[in-house]
Design an enzyme around this catalytic site. Structure first.
Site, mmCIF file in Angstrom:
data_model
loop_
_atom_site.group_PDB
_atom_site.id
_atom_site.type_symbol
_atom_site.label_atom_id
_atom_site.label_comp_id
_atom_site.label_asym_id
_atom_site.label_seq_id
_atom_site.Cartn_x
_atom_site.Cartn_y
_atom_site.Cartn_z
ATOM 1 N N SER A 75 37.464 44.249 75.546
ATOM 2 C CA SER A 75 38.474 43.193 75.542
ATOM 3 C C SER A 75 39.866 43.794 75.538
ATOM 4 O O SER A 75 40.145 44.721 74.779
ATOM 5 C CB SER A 75 38.303 42.308 74.302
ATOM 6 O OG SER A 75 37.206 41.457 74.428
ATOM 7 N N HIS A 104 43.456 38.431 70.411
ATOM 8 C CA HIS A 104 42.371 38.505 69.430
ATOM 9 C C HIS A 104 42.009 39.944 69.062
ATOM 10 O O HIS A 104 41.348 40.180 68.052
ATOM 11 C CB HIS A 104 41.130 37.736 69.909
ATOM 12 C CG HIS A 104 40.351 38.411 71.002
ATOM 13 N ND1 HIS A 104 40.459 38.080 72.327
ATOM 14 C CD2 HIS A 104 39.418 39.403 70.946
ATOM 15 C CE1 HIS A 104 39.639 38.816 73.039
ATOM 16 N NE2 HIS A 104 38.996 39.638 72.235
ATOM 17 N N ASP A 110 46.053 34.158 74.662
ATOM 18 C CA ASP A 110 45.301 35.325 74.200
ATOM 19 C C ASP A 110 45.875 36.623 74.762
ATOM 20 O O ASP A 110 45.143 37.519 75.177
ATOM 21 C CB ASP A 110 43.815 35.200 74.566
ATOM 22 C CG ASP A 110 42.947 36.176 73.769
ATOM 23 O OD1 ASP A 110 43.392 36.626 72.690
ATOM 24 O OD2 ASP A 110 41.832 36.498 74.230
#
Length: 353
Positions: free
Chosen positions: A185, A77, A107
């Site tokens: 992230s 992402h 992911d």
């Protein structure tokens, strides 16, 4: 006067160093050794405004150098839909990066920069197989390209599930109370020995602020897919070519079946692995209560000798295999006869990824 002040300062500094706990020393050592291997990733996505003008939008995340050739591990992402990727190293040097491979279902993504080995610090991968709730967890991020951040905590839970951007459930997720701030992230979750045990991916928050519930993709999941991402650009998932439905006891009773549990084969893809193996799909529809179900197909009762009771378990277990592996299914035909069928798993079609 000056001498006394300086003397006091020296004593205070020495006292402060002596007062550091072993845990604090470990935090400092981990940061100084590994933070240079955590990079900032800036992605540029082209969007259209109300008047259909192309408008660039930038996002930021983190990543970990995993190979001295310039491969960087991050979240899918973080780089999703990006038309341009830029990586900033700890020393401030910026590089244009290219996407090597990505797997939305887990992911996970790999990007690459052309940097010399001398400029890269590799973060070693550990294992997430034997993690314990309560053990130390350190999250390092590089959210804005201005310097790395370190937050500490513990592993709060293991074996959690998280839904990926494709809607699939990612299993064995690590939950931690180490703060995963915006832009972190894709950065590493590290144990006290300095090994990467996860990839920080999300926080749970009703307000958008960190409330001490963060999640990380286990590093064993990343190790399973990363080589294929580098070599093929995608991860090849196994494929049966069937759709399934859990057979409940009430449903079995209403249909007057010879078994009271299992997994019904609803549909078989023509010329797919299940079709070639001889598995039969549904042939008609029946109303059970307020529901219309497809009936007439095989009922899977065992997979590799193990009893199966629901469709989700079969799907999860199949994903642990590789294309080309052989699976043994014990099925009950609609007429009550039983068969043992060998299915050779295929590769999930690109249109289904």
């Amino acid at each position: 006067m000056t001498h006394l002040v300086l003397g006091f300062a020296v004593v205070s500094a020495m006292g402060s160093a002596a007062a550091m706990t072993e845990d604090e020393k470990n935090n400092i050592e981990l940061y100084e050794r590994l933070a240079p291997g955590v990079v900032n990733i800036t992605s540029t996505v082209l969007e259209h405004d109300f008047f259909f003008n192309v408008v660039p939008r930038q996002g930021a995340g983190s990543g970990s150098v995993i190979d001295s050739r310039g491969y960087i591990l991050t979240n899918h992402h973080v780089i999703e839909d990006a038309s341009k990727l830029e990586v900033t190293l700890a020393d401030g040097k910026k590089y244009t990066a290219r996407l090597i491979g990505s797997d939305p279902d887990t992911d996970i993504a790999v990007v690459k920069i052309d940097a010399t080995r001398e400029n890269l610090v590799v973060i070693p991968m550990g294992s997430s197989a034997n993690l314990k709730v309560g053990q130390k967890a350190v999250a390092i991020g590089n959210p804005f390209g201005l310097g790395q951040t370190l937050t500490t905590g513990v592993i709060s839970s293991i074996g959690r599930t998280l839904r990926s951007t494709t809607g699939r459930l990612v299993e064995d997720i690590i939950q931690t109370d180490a703060s995963i701030n915006p832009g972190n992230s894709g950065g590493p979750l590290i144990d006290s020995s300095g090994k990467m045990i996860g990839i920080n991916t999300a926080i749970f928050s009703p307000t958008g602020a960190n409330v001490g519930i963060g999640f990380a993709i286990p590093i064993d999941t990343a190790k399973r897919v990363v080589d294929e991402l580098i070599n093929k650009g995608y991860y090849a998932y196994p494929w049966m070519g069937i759709s399934l439905m859990t057979l409940s006891a009430d449903m079995a009773e209403a249909l007057k079946l010879s078994v009271d549990s299992g997994v019904m084969v609803v549909e078989v893809v023509p010329r797919g692995p299940a079709d070639r193996a001889g598995i039969r799909g549904g042939t008609s529809r029946a109303q059970i209560g307020n529901n219309i179900v497809v009936v007439g197909g095989d009922i899977i009762v065992k997979m590799n000798g193990k009893k199966v009771s629901d469709a989700d378990t079969v799907i999860r277990d199949i994903r642990k295999f590789r294309p080309g592996d052989r699976i043994q299914f014990d099925v009950v035909r609609w007429d009550g006869s039983r068969k043992n069928i060998t299915l050779i798993l295929g590769e999930q079609p690109k249109s289904s990824r």
